[in-house]
Design a protein around this motif. Structure first.
Motif, PDB file in Angstrom:
ATOM      1  N   GLY A 266       0.841  -1.190   0.000  1.00 26.23           N
ATOM      2  CA  GLY A 266       0.000   0.000   0.000  1.00 26.23           C
ATOM      3  C   GLY A 266       0.876   1.239   0.000  1.00 26.23           C
ATOM      4  O   GLY A 266       1.861   1.270  -0.746  1.00 26.23           O
ATOM      5  N   HIS A 267       0.540   2.212   0.839  1.00 29.11           N
ATOM      6  CA  HIS A 267       1.279   3.474   0.751  1.00 29.11           C
ATOM      7  C   HIS A 267       1.692   4.168   2.041  1.00 29.11           C
ATOM      8  O   HIS A 267       2.713   4.808   2.090  1.00 29.11           O
ATOM      9  N   GLU A 268       0.858   4.133   3.053  1.00 29.93           N
ATOM     10  CA  GLU A 268       1.167   4.940   4.246  1.00 29.93           C
ATOM     11  C   GLU A 268       2.177   4.213   5.136  1.00 29.93           C
ATOM     12  O   GLU A 268       2.037   3.019   5.367  1.00 29.93           O
ATOM     13  N   ASN A 319       7.047  -5.361  -7.310  1.00 26.89           N
ATOM     14  CA  ASN A 319       6.282  -4.159  -7.632  1.00 26.89           C
ATOM     15  C   ASN A 319       4.855  -4.516  -8.059  1.00 26.89           C
ATOM     16  O   ASN A 319       4.433  -5.675  -7.977  1.00 26.89           O
ATOM     17  N   PHE A 320       4.152  -3.512  -8.510  1.00 30.29           N
ATOM     18  CA  PHE A 320       2.697  -3.542  -8.692  1.00 30.29           C
ATOM     19  C   PHE A 320       2.130  -4.826  -9.301  1.00 30.29           C
ATOM     20  O   PHE A 320       1.176  -5.388  -8.788  1.00 30.29           O
ATOM     21  N   LEU A 321       2.714  -5.309 -10.401  1.00 27.11           N
ATOM     22  CA  LEU A 321       2.115  -6.458 -11.084  1.00 27.11           C
ATOM     23  C   LEU A 321       2.411  -7.794 -10.397  1.00 27.11           C
ATOM     24  O   LEU A 321       1.964  -8.838 -10.844  1.00 27.11           O
ATOM     25  N   GLY A 450       7.361   5.624 -11.461  1.00 28.07           N
ATOM     26  CA  GLY A 450       6.031   5.172 -11.851  1.00 28.07           C
ATOM     27  C   GLY A 450       5.816   3.678 -11.843  1.00 28.07           C
ATOM     28  O   GLY A 450       6.676   2.892 -11.480  1.00 28.07           O
ATOM     29  N   CYS A 451       4.640   3.334 -12.323  1.00 25.65           N
ATOM     30  CA  CYS A 451       4.008   2.035 -12.115  1.00 25.65           C
ATOM     31  C   CYS A 451       4.508   0.962 -13.090  1.00 25.65           C
ATOM     32  O   CYS A 451       5.402   1.195 -13.893  1.00 25.65           O
ATOM     33  N   ASN A 452       3.825  -0.185 -13.016  1.00 28.41           N
ATOM     34  CA  ASN A 452       3.849  -1.203 -14.071  1.00 28.41           C
ATOM     35  C   ASN A 452       2.467  -1.234 -14.692  1.00 28.41           C
ATOM     36  O   ASN A 452       1.488  -0.820 -14.088  1.00 28.41           O
ATOM     37  N   THR A 479      11.872   6.445  -7.958  1.00 32.64           N
ATOM     38  CA  THR A 479      10.904   6.232  -6.873  1.00 32.64           C
ATOM     39  C   THR A 479       9.894   5.179  -7.343  1.00 32.64           C
ATOM     40  O   THR A 479       9.920   4.744  -8.486  1.00 32.64           O
ATOM     41  N   GLY A 480       8.983   4.829  -6.456  1.00 36.02           N
ATOM     42  CA  GLY A 480       7.827   4.010  -6.812  1.00 36.02           C
ATOM     43  C   GLY A 480       8.189   2.659  -7.362  1.00 36.02           C
ATOM     44  O   GLY A 480       9.165   2.025  -6.948  1.00 36.02           O
ATOM     45  N   CYS A 481       7.408   2.196  -8.327  1.00 37.20           N
ATOM     46  CA  CYS A 481       7.614   0.848  -8.840  1.00 37.20           C
ATOM     47  C   CYS A 481       8.822   0.753  -9.762  1.00 37.20           C
ATOM     48  O   CYS A 481       9.340  -0.340  -9.985  1.00 37.20           O
ATOM     49  N   ASN A 482       9.288   1.886 -10.305  1.00 39.41           N
ATOM     50  CA  ASN A 482      10.560   1.827 -11.026  1.00 39.41           C
ATOM     51  C   ASN A 482      11.681   1.519 -10.051  1.00 39.41           C
ATOM     52  O   ASN A 482      12.591   0.727 -10.353  1.00 39.41           O
ATOM     53  N   SER A 521       9.178   6.464  -2.068  1.00 39.71           N
ATOM     54  CA  SER A 521       7.881   6.078  -2.621  1.00 39.71           C
ATOM     55  C   SER A 521       7.400   7.136  -3.617  1.00 39.71           C
ATOM     56  O   SER A 521       8.108   8.099  -3.893  1.00 39.71           O
ATOM     57  N   CYS A 522       6.208   6.974  -4.135  1.00 38.72           N
ATOM     58  CA  CYS A 522       5.694   7.943  -5.125  1.00 38.72           C
ATOM     59  C   CYS A 522       5.430   9.293  -4.500  1.00 38.72           C
ATOM     60  O   CYS A 522       5.599  10.335  -5.136  1.00 38.72           O
ATOM     61  N   ILE A 523       4.987   9.273  -3.249  1.00 35.61           N
ATOM     62  CA  ILE A 523       4.831  10.516  -2.491  1.00 35.61           C
ATOM     63  C   ILE A 523       6.157  11.286  -2.510  1.00 35.61           C
ATOM     64  O   ILE A 523       6.192  12.508  -2.586  1.00 35.61           O
ATOM     65  N   TRP A 557       3.478   3.621 -16.728  1.00 30.80           N
ATOM     66  CA  TRP A 557       2.490   4.174 -15.799  1.00 30.80           C
ATOM     67  C   TRP A 557       1.115   3.542 -15.994  1.00 30.80           C
ATOM     68  O   TRP A 557       0.783   3.052 -17.068  1.00 30.80           O
ATOM     69  N   MET A 558       0.313   3.575 -14.939  1.00 27.72           N
ATOM     70  CA  MET A 558      -1.081   3.141 -15.068  1.00 27.72           C
ATOM     71  C   MET A 558      -2.030   3.963 -14.204  1.00 27.72           C
ATOM     72  O   MET A 558      -3.197   4.044 -14.474  1.00 27.72           O
ATOM     73  N   SER A 559      -1.544   4.599 -13.136  1.00 26.84           N
ATOM     74  CA  SER A 559      -2.494   5.162 -12.164  1.00 26.84           C
ATOM     75  C   SER A 559      -2.764   6.640 -12.406  1.00 26.84           C
ATOM     76  O   SER A 559      -1.985   7.346 -13.047  1.00 26.84           O
ATOM     77  N   GLU A 560      -3.887   7.079 -11.855  1.00 28.50           N
ATOM     78  CA  GLU A 560      -4.233   8.507 -11.925  1.00 28.50           C
ATOM     79  C   GLU A 560      -3.178   9.336 -11.200  1.00 28.50           C
ATOM     80  O   GLU A 560      -2.858  10.449 -11.620  1.00 28.50           O
TER      81      GLU A 560
HETATM   82 FE1  XCC Z   1       1.190   2.364  -7.462  1.00 25.25          FE
HETATM   83 FE2  XCC Z   1       3.032   3.696  -5.442  1.00 25.25          FE
HETATM   84 FE3  XCC Z   1       2.272   3.322  -9.512  1.00 25.25          FE
HETATM   85 FE4  XCC Z   1       3.554   1.620  -8.067  1.00 25.25          FE
HETATM   86  S1  XCC Z   1       4.297   3.487  -8.863  1.00 25.25           S
HETATM   87  S2  XCC Z   1       1.782   1.238  -9.149  1.00 25.25           S
HETATM   88  S3  XCC Z   1       1.016   4.423  -8.214  1.00 25.25           S
HETATM   89  S4  XCC Z   1       2.779   1.805  -6.056  1.00 25.25           S
HETATM   90 NI1  XCC Z   1       3.518   5.132  -7.603  1.00 25.25          NI
END
Ligand code: XCC
Ligand code: SF4
Length: 668
Positions: A266-268, A319-321, A450-452, A479-482, A521-523, A557-560
C-alpha cells in the motif's frame, strides 16, 4: 473449393509479458495452482478503444457521449477538446486527492503523537521538524518539541482547507517559478479546494474551454506536488526519520521458508512502522515460535515497501504487477494493505492458499478480506493483533515455492542526504553535482518513476531506460515501482557505476554513490522537486527548474496518481515523458495543448511515447538542448577517461548487465 475446417490449432506465439525471470517462474507456478494474475486478466479484458483515447464523455446522462465516426460534438454541444480536457483534469484531481489524503493522515498522526495520544510513536527527526516549522512560519523559540510538532501539524491541516492565500510551500519553489505561477493564476490555494474546483469545473455545463480546464488541471497537480505529497514526505521524515543510505535486499527470495512472512503493501508508513516495532516484540516472536515458525519476516511491496526499505532496510519483494504472485508462493501468511494500488484480485488469489488479506484503512475495505481497522491512537495493540492473525495462519501452509532470486541494493537518498554527501555538515551544498553537470561529467539527470502496466512488458522499459541513461552519463533518480524494478535488477548498487559513462562513473566514485539514486515512494517524488529547486538556485544552471538539463519519465504508468505527478512535474518546468497511449490521444489539438501548449506556458511539457527507445532519444536530445541553452560545453562522451581506481564489482559480469540479469545466489 472451400477449405475443410480443421481441428488443428496453430501454435499461438505467447506475447512476452515480463523480462523478470522470477516473475516468469512464478507465473507458471501460479497457473498450476489455479491462481490468476493481472497478466492473465489482461489477456481477456481489452481496453475500450474509445475510452483509451479519451473520446468518451460520461459527465452527464444525456450521454455517455462517444466521439466516434462522424460525431463531432456531444449532445450538449461539447467539443472533443472539452471532453478530453475534462477527462484528464478529473484523473489528475483523483490522483491529487489520493496523495492529499495521505498527507492529511500523516498530519493527523503527527498531531496525535505531539499531544501524547499515539502511544508507541515518537518524533524521530527533530532537526527536520525545525526545518519544516521554518517553512510553515511556525514559531519555535521557547517551545517544546511536542508543541512545535503540534503547531506544525495544525498548520499543515490548515493547508487543506484555508480560504485565503496560497499554499505555504509554494515559497519553496525557485522565485522565478513562483512568479510564473502567480502570473498564470495557477499558484495552488489549498489542497482540497483545487480538487473540489476541478470536479466542479468539469461538471456538465461548467468550464467548457479546453485550455482553461487544463490550466486548472495544472494548478490541481501543483497542490499535490508542492502540497499534499510534499507535506506527506516531510511529516513521514519527522515521525520516522529522514532517509540515509542503508543496504538491503529485494525480490521473492526475501521470503523465508521457516518464518511467518508478512507482506506490507500500500502506501502509508504509519502502521508499517508499528509492524516493524511489534514484529520484534519478544511476546509476538514467542507466539510465532509456539506455532512452529522460527520468527516473523516482514517484507514490503509497492510504495509501503519503498517506505520500509528506505528507513529500515526491510526487503521489498516486488512491484505492482507481482502482488498475486507473492501470494502464489504459498509462503505468505498475510498481506497487510492500506490503500492505493491494491488489486482486488489478491483476495481471490489468497482464497487458493492459506494467506490472509488484511485491510486496515477505514476508507478501504475489500470484499472477502479480513478487516482490522488501524487507529494511530491504539497502534501497538492493533499491530500485535495483525501479526497474531498472520501467525495463526502459519500452521495452515501447504505447498510453497519461493523463487531463488535475491538482489542487494543501497537506498535512502533523501534531499538532505544528497546535500550532506556533497560537503558534510559543515559545508553541505549541491556545488559538486552542479559543477559536474556544468563540466559535462554528468550530462544531465532523469527521474525514472512510476508504475507497471499490463499493456507494456513488465519492467522492460523501466530497466532498459535506466541502464541506457547511466551509460549516457545521465544520473538517475528513482521512486515508486521503477525503484523496485531497479532493486530487482541490481541497479541500486554502487558497483553499477562501472557500467555508467566515464564522467558519471567518476562522480559516483568520488561521492560514494550509485548512479541510480533511490529516493523513496511515489509521495517522495516531492523530494525531486526540492532537489531540482536547489540545483536551479545553487548557481551555474540557470535560475529556474525549466532551465535544468533534466527529464521525468514514467515508462510503464497506469495510475491517476502518475498523471498527477506528471502534471506537477510539467507545471514545475520539467519535460515529462510517459510510456503507452496518451489519455487525450483522440484529439490532436488536445495532445498539442499538453505538450507544446503547456511548454509555452510553463516550460515543461507532457508527451506519451510507447517506444522506450524513442523516450531515450527524446530525453537525451532535450538534455542536450537545455545544456546548449545554458551555454554549457557540448556533452562529449569521450572527454573523460574512465577512472581506474574504482573497486571492481563482484556481482555483475558485463554480459549479465547487457542481458539485464544479475547474480542472485549467495546472498541469503
Ligand atoms: Fe502504485 Fe506507489 Fe504506480 Fe507503483 S508506482 S503502481 S502508483 S505503487 Ni507510484
Ligand atoms: Fe454528452 Fe455533454 Fe453530457 Fe458529456 S456533458 S455526456 S458531452 S451531453
Amino acid at each position: 473449393m472451400e477449405k475443410e475446417p480443421t481441428m488443428e490449432k496453430k501454435p499461438v506465439k505467447e506475447k512476452k509479458v515480463t523480462i523478470d525471470p522470477a516473475t516468469l517462474e512464478m507465473l507458471e507456478y501460479a497457473q498450476n495452482q489455479g491462481i490468476t494474475t493481472p497478466f492473465d486478466r489482461g489477456k481477456i479484458v481489452k481496453p475500450c478503444p474509445i475510452g483509451q483515447e479519451g473520446n468518451c464523455c460520461r459527465v452527464c446522462f444525456m450521454g455517455p457521449c462517444r466521439f466516434v465516426g462522424k460525431v463531432e460534438v456531444g449532445v450538449c454541444g461539447a467539443t472533443k477538446e472539452t471532453i478530453q480536457a475534462r477527462n484528464i483534469a478529473r484523473f489528475i484531481a483523483a490522483g491529487a486527492a489520493a496523495h492529499g489524503d495521505h498527507g492529511r493522515n500523516m498530519a493527523m498522526t503527527l498531531l496525535a503523537v505531539a499531544e501524547g495520544k499515539a502511544p508507541g510513536y515518537k518524533i524521530k527527526d527533530v532537526k527536520k521538524l525545525y526545518k519544516v516549522a521554518s517553512y510553515l512560519a511556525v514559531e519555535t523559540k521557547g517551545k517544546s518539541v511536542e508543541d512545535i510538532a503540534a503547531d506544525v501539524a495544525r498548520v499543515v491541516l490548515g493547508e487543506y482547507g484555508k480560504q485565503e492565500g496560497e499554499l505555504l510551500y509554494v515559497k519553496r519553489a525557485p522565485p522565478k517559478r513562483q512568479a510564473l505561477w502567480r502570473k498564470l493564476g495557477i499558484a495552488p490555494r489549498n489542497v482540497d479546494r483545487e480538487v473540489v474546483e476541478t470536479m466542479h469545473r468539469t461538471h456538465m455545463g461548467t468550464d467548457q474551454d479546453a485550455e482553461h480546464i487544463l490550466l486548472q488541471a495544472l494548478r490541481c497537480a501543483l497542490s499535490d506536488g508542492w502540497g499534499g505529497s510534499m507535506m506527506a514526505t516531510d511529516i513521514s521524515d519527522i515521525l520516522f526519520g529522514t532517509p540515509v543510505p542503508i543496504s538491503a535486499t529485494s525480490n521473492f527470495g526475501a521470503l523465508k521458508e521457516g518464518e511467518v512472512n508478512v507482506v506490507i503493501h500500500g502506501h502509508e508508513p504509519t502502521l508499517a512502522e508499528m509492524l516493524v516495532i511489534e514484529a520484534n516484540d519478544p511476546e509476538v516472536v514467542e507466539y510465532a515460535k509456539s506455532k512452529g515458525a522460527k520468527g516473523i519476516n516482514l517484507v514490503g511491496m509497492c510504495c509501503s515497501g519503498n517506505e520500509l526499505l528506505l528507513r529500515h532496510g526491510v526487503p521489498v519483494v516486488g512491484n505492482f504487477l507481482q502482488q498475486e504472485l507473492a501470494i502464489a508462493t504459498g509462503a505468505v501468511e498475510a498481506v497487510v494493505v492500506d490503500y492505493q494500488c491494491i488489486m482486488q484480485g489478491i483476495v481471490e488469489a489468497a482464497s487458493k492458499t492459506h494467506t490472509r488479506v488484511i485491510t486496515t484503512s477505514p476508507i478501504a475495505k475489500i470484499t472477502g478480506a479480513t478487516h482490522i481497522e488501524f487507529d494511530e491512537h491504539r497502534a501497538p495493540e492493533i499491530a500485535k493483533l495483525i501479526l497474531r492473525t498472520a501467525i495463526d495462519a502459519f500452521p495452515n501452509r501447504k505447498d510453497i515455492n519461493i523463487p531463488d532470486y535475491l538482489d542487494r541494493l543501497v537506498v535512502g537518498f533523501s534531499h538532505e542526504y544528497i546535500a550532506y554527501m556533497q560537503g558534510g555538515v559543515y559545508r553541505e551544498s549541491f556545488r559538486p553535482l552542479n559543477d559536474a553537470i556544468m563540466q559535462g561529467r554528468i550530462r544531465g539527470a532523469a527521474a525514472v518513476v512510476g508504475c507497471n502496466n499490463v499493456h507494456t512488458v513488465h519492467d522492460e522499459a523501466h530497466i532498459n531506460l535506466v541502464k541506457e541513461f547511466i551509460k549516457n552519463d545521465v544520473l538517475v533518480v528513482t521512486t515508486g515501482c521503477n525503484a523496485v524494478a531497479c532493486a530487482k535488477y541490481g541497479l541500486l548498487t554502487p558497483e553499477v557505476k562501472r557500467y555508467a559513462g566515464p564522467g558519471l562513473s567518476e562522480i559516483c566514485e568520488v561521492l560514494g554513490i550509485p548512479p541510480v539514486l533511490h529516493l523513496g515512494s511515489c509521495i517522495d517524488n516531492s523530494r525531486i522537486l526540492t532537489i531540482l529547486t536547489q540545483c536551479a538556485t545553487e548557481g551555474g544552471l540557470g535560475e529556474d527548474i525549466s532551465d535544468l538539463p533534466v527529464v521525468g519519465v514514467a515508462p510503464e504508468w497506469m495510475s491517476e496518481k502518475a498523471l498527477t505527478i506528471g502534471a506537477y512535474a510539467v507545471a514545475s518546468g520539467v519535460y515529462t515523458l510517459f510510456g503507452g497511449v496518451s489519455p487525450v490521444e483522440g484529439s490532436d489539438s488536445t495532445v498539442k495543448m499538453i505538450s507544446s501548449g503547456w511548454e509555452e506556458l510553463v516550460g515543461g511539457k507532457l508527451e506519451f511515447e510507447p517506444d522506450w527507445r524513442k523516450i531515450l532519444e527524446k530525453s537525451l536530445a532535450h538534455i542536450d538542448l537545455k545544456r546548449k541553452n545554458l551555454k554549457l560545453e557540448e556533452y562529449n562522451p569521450t572527454k573523460f577517461a574512465r577512472s581506474s581506481t574504482y573497486i571492481p564489482g563482484d556481482v555483475y559480469s558485463d554480459e549479465d548487465f547487457k542481458k539485464g540479469l544479475t547474480t542472485r545466489s549467495g546472498l541469503k
